[in-house]
Write an enzyme that holds these catalytic residues in place. Sequence first.
Site, PDB file in Angstrom:
ATOM      1  N   SER A   1       8.929  -3.109   3.751  1.00  8.14           N
ATOM      2  CA  SER A   1       9.755  -2.016   3.221  1.00  8.14           C
ATOM      3  C   SER A   1      10.573  -1.439   4.370  1.00  8.14           C
ATOM      4  O   SER A   1      10.165  -1.558   5.542  1.00  8.14           O
ATOM      5  CB  SER A   1       8.849  -0.914   2.657  1.00  8.14           C
ATOM      6  OG  SER A   1       9.578   0.292   2.486  1.00  8.14           O
TER       7      SER A   1
ATOM      8  N   TYR B   1       1.584   5.118   2.258  1.00 11.47           N
ATOM      9  CA  TYR B   1       2.497   3.979   2.041  1.00 11.47           C
ATOM     10  C   TYR B   1       3.187   3.579   3.343  1.00 11.47           C
ATOM     11  O   TYR B   1       3.236   2.399   3.714  1.00 11.47           O
ATOM     12  CB  TYR B   1       3.528   4.363   0.979  1.00 11.47           C
ATOM     13  CG  TYR B   1       4.451   3.239   0.582  1.00 11.47           C
ATOM     14  CD1 TYR B   1       4.061   2.289  -0.362  1.00 11.47           C
ATOM     15  CD2 TYR B   1       5.725   3.123   1.144  1.00 11.47           C
ATOM     16  CE1 TYR B   1       4.910   1.258  -0.727  1.00 11.47           C
ATOM     17  CE2 TYR B   1       6.577   2.089   0.778  1.00 11.47           C
ATOM     18  CZ  TYR B   1       6.165   1.169  -0.164  1.00 11.47           C
ATOM     19  OH  TYR B   1       7.009   0.141  -0.525  1.00 11.47           O
TER      20      TYR B   1
HETATM   21  C1  BGC Z   1       9.573   2.240  -1.943  1.00  7.37           C
HETATM   22  C2  BGC Z   1      10.536   2.849  -2.929  1.00  7.37           C
HETATM   23  C3  BGC Z   1      11.691   3.506  -2.209  1.00  7.37           C
HETATM   24  C4  BGC Z   1      12.296   2.591  -1.161  1.00  7.37           C
HETATM   25  C5  BGC Z   1      13.353   3.292  -0.310  1.00  7.37           C
HETATM   26  C6  BGC Z   1      10.333   1.321  -1.024  1.00  7.37           C
HETATM   27  O1  BGC Z   1       9.480   0.667  -0.143  1.00  7.37           O
HETATM   28  O2  BGC Z   1       8.550   1.542  -2.632  1.00  7.37           O
HETATM   29  O3  BGC Z   1       9.861   3.798  -3.741  1.00  7.37           O
HETATM   30  O4  BGC Z   1      12.694   3.845  -3.152  1.00  7.37           O
HETATM   31  O5  BGC Z   1      11.287   2.089  -0.317  1.00  7.37           O
HETATM   32  O6  BGC Z   1      12.937   4.544   0.140  1.00  7.37           O
END
Ligand code: BGC
Length: 268
Positions: A153, A166
């Site tokens: 991410s 996260y």
């Molecule tokens: C998340 C999303 C978010 C995106 C940008 C991703 O890894 O799961 O919820 O919109 O990152 O912030």
Amino acid sequence: MSCQPLKGQKALVTGASSGIGEGVALALGAAGADVVVNYNNKPEAAQEIADRIRACGVQAMTLRADVSRENEVRAMFQEMFKSWGTIDILVNNAGLQRDAPFPEMTLEEWNLVLGVNLTGMFLCAREAAREMIRRGIRPEISRAAGKIICISSVHERIPWAGHVNYAASKGGVKLFMESLAQELAPHRIRVNSIAPGAIQTSINRGAWETPEALAALLRLIPYGRIGLPEDVARAAVWLASDDSDYVHGQTLFVDGGMTLYPAFSHGG
Ligand code: BGC
């Protein structure tokens, strides 16, 4: 580029019953790979995706496993090897969010996110690596003995208040991937990550479902549009193919420029 760059290869995509995983599984099938559609709790959706993959003239099967559970992961890989003999491509995609203000974040929320997003990648990559090392290279199939792709991410780089579990999991994915790439290189197993930005899926529905939310989100994306699962899927096909044979230990950001400090577009 050949028209079916992944022809004859066996792939497994975790968390493939929706979102980015669904897009990746479909694209791998369209590129000629046989695809295992892993799911945890949406068997019908997984089945429908497998049917669409088969329509490309390749094999597909659905296998249930919670990627954070060692016994379920091992059973899933055993089942795949029993049916198809081996694995060439693992896409470690399964991931989830359980957001909370930090003082209220529970240990369950922390453990669930770390368990699926990070431990799940460890457990699946370990099973795949064991088989790829055992089998080695088959030059008629691919120049590499295997390809492992982690779906990370932008939050492996961008800190994210309210999402500490996260962001910590994705920060972990960065050095997990890089260390694994270093270790598996002598076996000719290529390991890379894709770091998606805001991709329109159910995980971030709140960020795009109203015009106000979407407008606020687009202020964070210089390229001016939200991403789609296909944007990530095309990058995954390339990273899985021999077209990227010299790309190893890298994170490819597929984010419309989200990591470019958009707040600095003006001023500073
Ligand atoms: C998340 C999303 C978010 C995106 C940008 C991703 O890894 O799961 O919820 O919109 O990152 O912030």
